[in-house]
Design a protein around this motif. Sequence first.
Motif, PDB file in Angstrom:
ATOM      1  N   LEU A   6      -8.919  13.802   0.642  1.00  0.00           N
ATOM      2  CA  LEU A   6      -8.315  12.604   0.065  1.00  0.00           C
ATOM      3  C   LEU A   6      -6.802  12.629   0.183  1.00  0.00           C
ATOM      4  N   ASP A   7      -6.199  13.780   0.414  1.00  0.00           N
ATOM      5  CA  ASP A   7      -4.763  13.800   0.684  1.00  0.00           C
ATOM      6  C   ASP A   7      -4.457  13.005   1.957  1.00  0.00           C
ATOM      7  N   LYS A   8      -5.307  13.174   2.955  1.00  0.00           N
ATOM      8  CA  LYS A   8      -5.091  12.420   4.191  1.00  0.00           C
ATOM      9  C   LYS A   8      -5.437  10.945   4.014  1.00  0.00           C
ATOM     10  N   LEU A   9      -6.380  10.676   3.144  1.00  0.00           N
ATOM     11  CA  LEU A   9      -6.741   9.277   2.894  1.00  0.00           C
ATOM     12  C   LEU A   9      -5.666   8.574   2.076  1.00  0.00           C
ATOM     13  N   LEU A  10      -5.233   9.191   0.979  1.00  0.00           N
ATOM     14  CA  LEU A  10      -4.358   8.520   0.014  1.00  0.00           C
ATOM     15  C   LEU A  10      -2.889   8.904   0.147  1.00  0.00           C
ATOM     16  N   SER A  11      -2.611  10.027   0.795  1.00  0.00           N
ATOM     17  CA  SER A  11      -1.215  10.452   0.949  1.00  0.00           C
ATOM     18  C   SER A  11      -0.981  10.981   2.359  1.00  0.00           C
ATOM     19  N   LEU A  29      -0.245  -8.785  10.430  1.00  0.00           N
ATOM     20  CA  LEU A  29       1.171  -8.638  10.111  1.00  0.00           C
ATOM     21  C   LEU A  29       1.345  -8.102   8.697  1.00  0.00           C
ATOM     22  N   ALA A  30       0.511  -8.584   7.771  1.00  0.00           N
ATOM     23  CA  ALA A  30       0.587  -8.099   6.390  1.00  0.00           C
ATOM     24  C   ALA A  30       0.334  -6.595   6.333  1.00  0.00           C
ATOM     25  N   MET A  31      -0.594  -6.096   7.140  1.00  0.00           N
ATOM     26  CA  MET A  31      -0.868  -4.652   7.171  1.00  0.00           C
ATOM     27  C   MET A  31       0.409  -3.871   7.465  1.00  0.00           C
ATOM     28  N   TYR A  32       1.132  -4.317   8.480  1.00  0.00           N
ATOM     29  CA  TYR A  32       2.347  -3.609   8.904  1.00  0.00           C
ATOM     30  C   TYR A  32       3.449  -3.739   7.853  1.00  0.00           C
ATOM     31  N   GLU A  33       3.658  -4.943   7.353  1.00  0.00           N
ATOM     32  CA  GLU A  33       4.737  -5.166   6.388  1.00  0.00           C
ATOM     33  C   GLU A  33       4.477  -4.436   5.070  1.00  0.00           C
ATOM     34  N   MET A  34       3.228  -4.443   4.610  1.00  0.00           N
ATOM     35  CA  MET A  34       2.911  -3.751   3.360  1.00  0.00           C
ATOM     36  C   MET A  34       3.035  -2.235   3.508  1.00  0.00           C
ATOM     37  N   CYS A  35       2.737  -1.749   4.706  1.00  0.00           N
ATOM     38  CA  CYS A  35       2.848  -0.318   4.957  1.00  0.00           C
ATOM     39  C   CYS A  35       4.301   0.150   4.844  1.00  0.00           C
ATOM     40  N   ARG A  36       5.241  -0.745   5.137  1.00  0.00           N
ATOM     41  CA  ARG A  36       6.665  -0.400   5.152  1.00  0.00           C
ATOM     42  C   ARG A  36       7.424  -0.827   3.905  1.00  0.00           C
ATOM     43  N   TYR A 137      -2.608   1.495  -3.083  1.00  0.00           N
ATOM     44  CA  TYR A 137      -1.167   1.699  -3.187  1.00  0.00           C
ATOM     45  C   TYR A 137      -0.929   3.083  -3.764  1.00  0.00           C
ATOM     46  N   ASN A 138      -0.024   3.826  -3.131  1.00  0.00           N
ATOM     47  CA  ASN A 138       0.372   5.138  -3.638  1.00  0.00           C
ATOM     48  C   ASN A 138       1.892   5.168  -3.747  1.00  0.00           C
ATOM     49  N   PRO A 139       2.434   4.773  -4.899  1.00  0.00           N
ATOM     50  CA  PRO A 139       3.897   4.737  -5.057  1.00  0.00           C
ATOM     51  C   PRO A 139       4.561   6.081  -4.798  1.00  0.00           C
ATOM     52  N   GLY A 140       3.873   7.187  -5.109  1.00  0.00           N
ATOM     53  CA  GLY A 140       4.455   8.501  -4.881  1.00  0.00           C
ATOM     54  C   GLY A 140       4.722   8.779  -3.413  1.00  0.00           C
ATOM     55  N   SER A 141       3.874   8.220  -2.528  1.00  0.00           N
ATOM     56  CA  SER A 141       4.062   8.357  -1.077  1.00  0.00           C
ATOM     57  C   SER A 141       4.770   7.146  -0.477  1.00  0.00           C
ATOM     58  N   LYS A 142       5.177   6.221  -1.332  1.00  0.00           N
ATOM     59  CA  LYS A 142       5.848   4.985  -0.891  1.00  0.00           C
ATOM     60  C   LYS A 142       4.989   4.228   0.119  1.00  0.00           C
ATOM     61  N   LEU A 143       3.696   4.195  -0.171  1.00  0.00           N
ATOM     62  CA  LEU A 143       2.753   3.654   0.801  1.00  0.00           C
ATOM     63  C   LEU A 143       1.842   2.612   0.181  1.00  0.00           C
ATOM     64  N   ARG A 144       1.658   1.510   0.920  1.00  0.00           N
ATOM     65  CA  ARG A 144       0.636   0.529   0.582  1.00  0.00           C
ATOM     66  C   ARG A 144      -0.220   0.279   1.812  1.00  0.00           C
ATOM     67  N   ILE A 145      -1.525   0.450   1.654  1.00  0.00           N
ATOM     68  CA  ILE A 145      -2.480   0.089   2.695  1.00  0.00           C
ATOM     69  C   ILE A 145      -3.151  -1.190   2.230  1.00  0.00           C
ATOM     70  N   ALA A 146      -2.844  -2.302   2.884  1.00  0.00           N
ATOM     71  CA  ALA A 146      -3.327  -3.609   2.429  1.00  0.00           C
ATOM     72  C   ALA A 146      -3.363  -4.576   3.595  1.00  0.00           C
ATOM     73  N   SER A 147      -4.220  -5.576   3.485  1.00  0.00           N
ATOM     74  CA  SER A 147      -4.294  -6.605   4.523  1.00  0.00           C
ATOM     75  C   SER A 147      -3.789  -7.949   4.015  1.00  0.00           C
ATOM     76  N   ASN A 182       0.939   5.080 -10.694  1.00  0.00           N
ATOM     77  CA  ASN A 182       1.105   6.120  -9.680  1.00  0.00           C
ATOM     78  C   ASN A 182       0.022   6.023  -8.616  1.00  0.00           C
ATOM     79  N   LEU A 183      -0.967   5.125  -8.845  1.00  0.00           N
ATOM     80  CA  LEU A 183      -2.033   4.930  -7.876  1.00  0.00           C
ATOM     81  C   LEU A 183      -2.802   3.667  -8.208  1.00  0.00           C
ATOM     82  N   CYS A 184      -3.090   2.847  -7.186  1.00  0.00           N
ATOM     83  CA  CYS A 184      -3.950   1.674  -7.342  1.00  0.00           C
ATOM     84  C   CYS A 184      -4.930   1.673  -6.175  1.00  0.00           C
TER      85      CYS A 184
END
Length: 693
Positions: A6-11, A29-36, A137-147, A182-184
């Motif tokens: 799950l580290d590779k999945l979520l972080s 496009l939303a996938m890319y923008e949310m990831c950044r 969403y993983n705020p600790g990794s500054k990452l959102r995986i979303a469409s 810290n996680l959604c």
Amino acid sequence: MKNKNLDKLLSPRSIALVGASPKEDSNGLAMYEMCRIDGFEGSIFLVNPNYSEINGVKCYASIKNLGVTPDHVVIGIASRFVEEVFDQCVELGIKAVTIFASCFLENDSKPNLAERLKEKAFKFNIDICGPNCMGFYNPGSKLRIASFPSPEKLTKGGIAWIAQSGSAFGALAHNDRRLGFNLCISTGMELKTTATDYLIWALMQKDTKVVGLFLETIRDPDNFIRALKEAVRRKIPVVVLKVGKTEKSAQMALSHTGALVGNHVVYEALFRTYGVIEVDDMDEMAATLALFDLDKSLSNGDLVTIHDSGGERELVVDLCDELSINFSEISVETKNEISTQLEPGLIAENPIDIFGTNNNYIERYSKIIEYLANDQSTAICLFMANPRDGYWYAEGYAEAIKIASQNTSKIIVLVSNFSLVNDEKIASYLFDHGVPLIRGTKNALLAVKHALNWRNYLSIPKEDLKSINKKPIINAWIKKLIKKKNFSEFDGLEMLRAFGVSVAGYKLLNNEIDLLNSIDELSYPLVLKTAENINHKSDVGGVKLNLTSGKDLIKEYHELNNRLGPKALLMEMHKGSVEICVGAIIDDDFGPVIVLSAGGTLIEVIDDTISSLAPIDPQTAKQLLLKLNISKMFNGVRGHKPINLEDLCNQISNISFMISDLGNNLKELDINPIICSEKGAWAVDCLAIGNNH
């Protein structure tokens, strides 16, 4: 206990986005923008055979062309293309995948797409978020995986939010900035990676203070129990909104997700056993999560409420009475301190109305709040008003609350008595200073009740209960349950007695000779019941009560024999002031559950039930019994003496060990009633059904 994949999945440190697109308002496009959007510092690879670059970033035709193996692949394409990309992930040894698509295909072969993906995921140990999910969403990794696009600046905090509903996921994650995460996670169909897996991973994160779960079902019960035990060990509260409680909603869940929704009585038992906090709606969930997401912990004591309105104070008093929330008894010293800050006509008490004039009110309010919070009897302090942005008075008492909070170790909360107000600036200001703003009077009070219950749950020593019964007894009755298709009331009473449960004296009658031989062995008054294979004896006139002589017995036996058959049960009548029903559900997922309720005919007319996983000790039995409405009768009413509660608790504990020891060999149990008096408690009826019935 931690699932390292799950580290590779979520972080993850690197991500490939399959289906990335430059088109405006597109999922790609939303996938890319949310990831950044939050500043993800890992590598992002764009994959789409239709483009060589997207917004100046190189785009690859396939994940096979990347030249590296990313930690995580996001499959953001239509269902009909998913399997091909997933097979590429298998070939490359990728261990983490998110799938947004539903994975339902028209005229699909058997096994269908979802089943094929599940088989491959387990075979090659690939964790999957989804399919049919909103991502995570993983705020600790500054990452959102979303469409889909979501708001900027997700508030960081200690809440892990795990939802089996995409809309529920977004409801909390996308709207109220006073909740810090810290996680959604939107779990989707959970083909391989389940809500339990996410729960375990969240518990292992050092910044997790509370976990919220929106649940339709639990797919891995044993692992879920282990996770709940770990949450208790780490003192991290788990808050659950369980849907599918009713038959209709359960059917909807079945058609929507393919989930098998369990009997809610069993879930209530599970939650009660492991201290899980169950809420009824999203507002209550948000309020409860906000209260637990604090650096301060709840101390001993009760509730203090502070008001600037006499009428709203009365409202809170009424609600606290309804919810069984106690106000703290503040000391004389505290009252004297408060009096120095109150204007004429106001009384130093709890709950307290502190509004007089606005003369130096910020300093006066802050002192009053501080004095009340620091009283030894105070566990938590609520300032309950109607704050709104741009109103100098509300901004002033918000400042007073902030000052007071800095001068106490106790939890202080600002509560808005009305939900539809504009208070975002005040809420944000107080959030930054460790003070939550909770909307809604009842939401706040429910959150307080949950916090107090969690504190009390943690204070009770936890120990694994071992069987009190001997193996030969257990094995003998398991054999009987397996062998006998029809388990009679007599068999049930014999079983209870074998396991140490007090049973009223009884004799089985097969003929009149048995009756004559039994008359002198039992004490009057007596009950005569048909022992023929009839489920509801009283419905057919098969129960004769309060028989006080041999003549009456013979007469009534002849009547039963002529009408229903010769088999009968003769039993001593015990008089008592309270009747309790003890039942059992042997759940396929979570095992034996003991169910307590008002007994006798009351079981059919009042909703007065509580449940727990079995076994339980006598002290736990007492705690459960005292939550029943019928417990008001335990101390005696209308001239009746108090019942022997200790003996009743011992009997219930014995029953719970019995059903635990017999396990899934016992399908159902119904002891209705147990007669309770000042002398003790006796079972006078028993319906037991073996699993071969």
